[in-house]
Write an enzyme that holds these catalytic residues in place. Sequence first.
Site, mmCIF file in Angstrom:
data_model
loop_
_atom_site.group_PDB
_atom_site.id
_atom_site.type_symbol
_atom_site.label_atom_id
_atom_site.label_comp_id
_atom_site.label_asym_id
_atom_site.label_seq_id
_atom_site.Cartn_x
_atom_site.Cartn_y
_atom_site.Cartn_z
ATOM 1 N N ASN A 177 15.297 17.111 31.971
ATOM 2 C CA ASN A 177 16.683 17.367 32.488
ATOM 3 C C ASN A 177 17.598 18.357 31.659
ATOM 4 O O ASN A 177 18.285 19.093 32.221
ATOM 5 C CB ASN A 177 17.528 16.063 32.273
ATOM 6 N N LEU A 229 23.594 13.869 39.471
ATOM 7 C CA LEU A 229 22.584 13.909 40.425
ATOM 8 C C LEU A 229 22.759 13.015 41.903
ATOM 9 O O LEU A 229 21.814 12.681 42.347
ATOM 10 C CB LEU A 229 21.371 13.425 39.645
ATOM 11 N N HIS A 260 39.145 4.595 30.982
ATOM 12 C CA HIS A 260 37.959 4.612 31.834
ATOM 13 C C HIS A 260 38.440 4.502 33.234
ATOM 14 O O HIS A 260 37.756 4.967 34.365
ATOM 15 C CB HIS A 260 37.272 3.319 31.455
ATOM 16 N N ARG A 296 11.472 12.649 31.443
ATOM 17 C CA ARG A 296 12.768 13.158 32.284
ATOM 18 C C ARG A 296 13.968 13.400 31.296
ATOM 19 O O ARG A 296 14.479 14.271 31.596
ATOM 20 C CB ARG A 296 13.207 11.877 33.201
ATOM 21 N N TYR A 334 30.302 -0.617 28.989
ATOM 22 C CA TYR A 334 28.939 -0.366 28.940
ATOM 23 C C TYR A 334 28.132 -1.588 28.275
ATOM 24 O O TYR A 334 26.865 -1.714 28.298
ATOM 25 C CB TYR A 334 28.164 0.794 28.790
ATOM 26 N N VAL A 337 15.872 6.733 30.990
ATOM 27 C CA VAL A 337 15.278 5.955 30.028
ATOM 28 C C VAL A 337 13.761 6.422 29.678
ATOM 29 O O VAL A 337 13.155 6.009 28.956
ATOM 30 C CB VAL A 337 14.929 4.345 30.113
ATOM 31 N N LYS A 395 34.986 5.125 26.003
ATOM 32 C CA LYS A 395 35.959 4.807 26.927
ATOM 33 C C LYS A 395 36.468 3.598 26.790
ATOM 34 O O LYS A 395 35.898 2.524 26.509
ATOM 35 C CB LYS A 395 35.386 4.993 28.273
#
Length: 288
Positions: A241, A189, A110, A237, A52, A233, A77
């Site tokens: 969540n 989701l 990963h 939200r 990432y 971000v 990972k």
Amino acid sequence: MTTIPSFTLNDGNQMPAFGFGTFQIPADGSTKAAVATALRLGYRHIDTAAAYFNEREVGQAIAESGIPRDQIWVTSKLWLQDYGFEAARTGIDTSLQKLGLDYIDLYLLHQPYGDVPGAWRALEAGQQAGKIRSIGISNVTPRLWAKFVPDFDVRPAVNQVEFNPYFQQQPLRALMASTQTVLEAWAPLGQGNPELFQEPVIQALATKYKKDAGQIILRFEYQSDVVVFPKSVHEARIASNQNIFDFALTDDEMATMQALDKGHGRHDPDAPGVAKRLLGAFDVHADQ
């Protein structure tokens, strides 16, 4: 502030059942800001990865949060590029250095390709050395499970795979039950799939419980004993969540959600060419 429940892993560690994902959040200050917001709002489980390219910002947000280290569960990972015993040992140390941590709570392989056995032995050694608390795998299908996991000395604590109401991984979950391996959901989701969010059963439950569709989906997954870590971000939200612990779906409602299962997802780790494509996807050493 929301109290997040935990699941007990097969190694005895307690892992928060709900967390914050950082996949595709850029390392331009955005990751640090989003993780800082999540921690301020009560999240105590952060998921990142070498691939990432934002481990450093995750670590910065944790360091500046003022929250005691033992109260935050951190997952990272190892990327394919660092598979094999010696390369994986270096990869673990690199993740620790970027995160600025003395230990990582959960470290995963990963992708299940290449020298998986060598990389797994390095994770086992890292766990024995106290660098990692729990070790696990990711994107492992029933076929790949049969290829690798029976030969592992240490059972995976976690398998992080695609999971949402449209893809409930039933054959895999039956295998994982034999080792008491917990399923973690990426894309919980459905990667924002509009069809999923508009499912009549989900819309009806959202109306009944005065929740949004995403909260219904996440609640279903939590009640299915699946660890989830949705990403956002946006502060509103990020806050909403995690507001899934003040209601519960009935057994009948869970059954109607289970009936949405299509038995397949968007990513097939068994497909020809996947390993080659992922190995050449990017260079995790580019910033070293």
